[in-house]
Design an enzyme around this catalytic site. Structure first.
Site, PDB file in Angstrom:
ATOM      1  N   LYS A 197       2.595  -1.793  -2.038  1.00  0.00           N
ATOM      2  CA  LYS A 197       1.471  -1.971  -0.789  1.00  0.00           C
ATOM      3  C   LYS A 197       2.413  -3.087  -0.765  1.00  0.00           C
ATOM      4  CE  LYS A 197      -3.248  -4.175  -1.695  1.00  0.00           C
ATOM      5  NZ  LYS A 197      -3.647  -4.502  -2.247  1.00  0.00           N
ATOM      6  N   SER A 237      -8.422  -3.294  -0.903  1.00  0.00           N
ATOM      7  CA  SER A 237      -6.557  -3.488   0.026  1.00  0.00           C
ATOM      8  C   SER A 237      -5.999  -2.466  -0.133  1.00  0.00           C
ATOM      9  CB  SER A 237      -7.220  -5.203   0.008  1.00  0.00           C
ATOM     10  OG  SER A 237      -6.239  -5.511  -1.274  1.00  0.00           O
ATOM     11  N   SER A 286      -9.329  -4.044  -5.787  1.00  0.00           N
ATOM     12  CA  SER A 286      -7.977  -3.093  -4.319  1.00  0.00           C
ATOM     13  C   SER A 286      -7.549  -2.322  -5.333  1.00  0.00           C
ATOM     14  CB  SER A 286      -7.830  -4.308  -3.698  1.00  0.00           C
ATOM     15  OG  SER A 286      -8.466  -5.086  -4.010  1.00  0.00           O
TER      16      SER A 286
END
Length: 447
Positions: A78, A152, A176
């Site tokens: 990420k 996210s 997330s």
């Protein structure tokens, strides 16, 4: 010819250690799949093709090759976690393009275990919202590209769901990991506070955000979690008969759980009952103040992250979110409201070992440029989609998302498992029982 893209991390690492395939062959095949599919999915901000191939050769040459639990396994990271030699943009035009000098501690642990980082995945700006879109890209759900992958950690989830990598690294400050995992049919665990390192100086939204795995199977999730937590991977004993509470109630007033997600929780409850657990309906005593507590910490975390950045380069929704959070920086950093929430919920977990809920309230919003829309429309979309995840970031307790059933569209549905501190392996064992009794398709049918 054996195809390695779409295989699990456990299968790949075993084959590499047994010299049935080389790390270079595995990585090359996954890079080819990324090149073929990511134009439709939008999982990656940056693909490290040349660097990944060189690192695959380095893994093959290591003297401890046979001891590596993730030998030759391609992994995606990420874009809010530092990868040596790559910029850390966090989905924003306001962040510098300067390459990171060193790996984040979790990335370093994955590399030490033999994993090869093939790319950095898309996130919403500053990882604030539950749809992964922004000036650097839009991540779509491989099961239904008209829908957002969630956020996210949406790019990481999309990469695994499309079979572009077997596992990926993400993190979870208000859901997330669990939100995109639920949307994309993956297994994830948000560890309890302090179980996986967050990294010195990195944003944790006042201790709410935890790093964790995204995987297609419970075995892979457990394997990657063990590496991230710095413990020896190995078999976990059966959890025994547990007291499991099933709640279909939204913690946030005015938000309802849609029929498919409620049905998934009921189905999971039935599966666990047949596995020998004591299962009953019971709702945690969520306080009326939970919505306010969630919003103040959510906005304050963004305000803290935005302080060193040029606000003129931030999108409007991020600027508004940050501005609203500034007055709450002191409140959030004190931790008092989080401690009150823990004290309120602890008696419930004295009576029940595990809480089972729907993972989400409804399917993900349409994929698109949510960063160009107003702040309120983003907040409402996020709240109506995912009211069940933030409480467990506020408490700092472990929580999982596990696939269970399908939506009317054919996309995956999911449930959430929550436990007391230190029960990560118990949750993983329960998830494994669900997987055994209700096996799910590993990846989306992209080809």
């Amino acid at each position: 010819m054996t195809t390695w893209a779409g295989r699990t991390a456990a299968e790949i690492s075993a084959a590499v250690r047994e010299k049935r395939v080389t790390p270079r062959e595995v990585v090359a095949e996954h890079l080819a799949r990324i090149e073929r599919l990511d134009g439709r999915v939008g999982a990656f901000r940056a693909v490290r093709a040349e660097a990944a191939m060189a690192e695959a050769d380095e893994v093959a040459a290591r003297g401890d090759f046979a001891e590596l639990p993730l030998a030759g396994v391609p992994v995606a990271v990420k874009d809010n976690l530092a990868v040596r030699g790559e910029s850390r943009r966090i989905g924003s035009a306001a962040t510098p393009e300067t390459p990171s000098a060193r790996d984040h501690v979790t990335v370093a642990r994955l590399r030490a275990a033999g994993a090869v980082v093939v790319g950095v995945t898309n996130v919403p700006e500053l990882c604030v919202f539950g749809t992964t879109d922004g000036v650097l890209g839009i991540a779509r759900n491989p099961w239904d590209p008209s829908r957002s992958a969630g956020g996210s950690s949406g790019g990481s989830a999309a990469a695994v769901s499309a079979g572009m990598v077997p596992i990926a690294l993400g993190n979870d400050g208000m859901g997330s990991l669990r939100i995109p995992a639920a949307n994309c049919g993956l297994v994830t665990i948000k560890p309890g506070q302090g179980v996986v390192p967050t990294g010195e100086g990195d944003s944790t939204w006042f201790g709410m955000a935890e790093n964790g795995p995204l995987a297609t199977t419970v075995e892979d999730a457990r394997l990657m979690f063990s590496v991230l937590a710095g413990v020896e991977p190995g078999p976990v004993p059966a959890p025994g008969a547990l007291r499991i509470a099933v709640s279909l109630r939204s913690p946030l007033a005015g938000v309802t759980i849609s029929r498919p997600y409620a049905a998934a929780a009921r189905d999971a409850a039935g599966l666990l009952m047949r596995a020998g657990h004591q299962v009953r309906r019971a709702d945690p005593p969520y306080p009326m103040s939970l919505a306010t507590t969630s919003l103040t910490h959510w906005t304050a975390g963004t305000a803290a992250d935005a302080r060193p950045l040029d606000p003129r380069l931030l999108t409007r929704r991020t600027r508004v979110h940050s501005r609203l959070g500034r007055p709450f920086l002191g409140t959030a950093s004190s931790g008092a409201s989080r401690e009150r929430l823990r004290r309120r919920l602890e008696p419930f977990f004295d009576e029940h070992d595990v809480l089972l809920t729907p993972a989400l309230a409804r399917r993900s919003p349409k994929a698109g440029p949510w960063h160009e829309r107003g702040w309120l429309s983003n907040v409402l979309a996020n709240t109506n989609h995912s009211p069940l995840t933030p409480a467990w970031n506020l408490t700092g307790w472990p929580a999982m998302s596990v696939p269970c059933g399908t939506l009317p569209s054919g996309a995956p549905c999911a449930v959430q498992l929550v436990g007391r501190p230190g029960t990560e392996h118990r949750l993983l064992a329960l998830a494994e029982q669900l997987e055994e009794r209700n096996p799910w398709q590993r990846t989306a049918p992209m080809d």
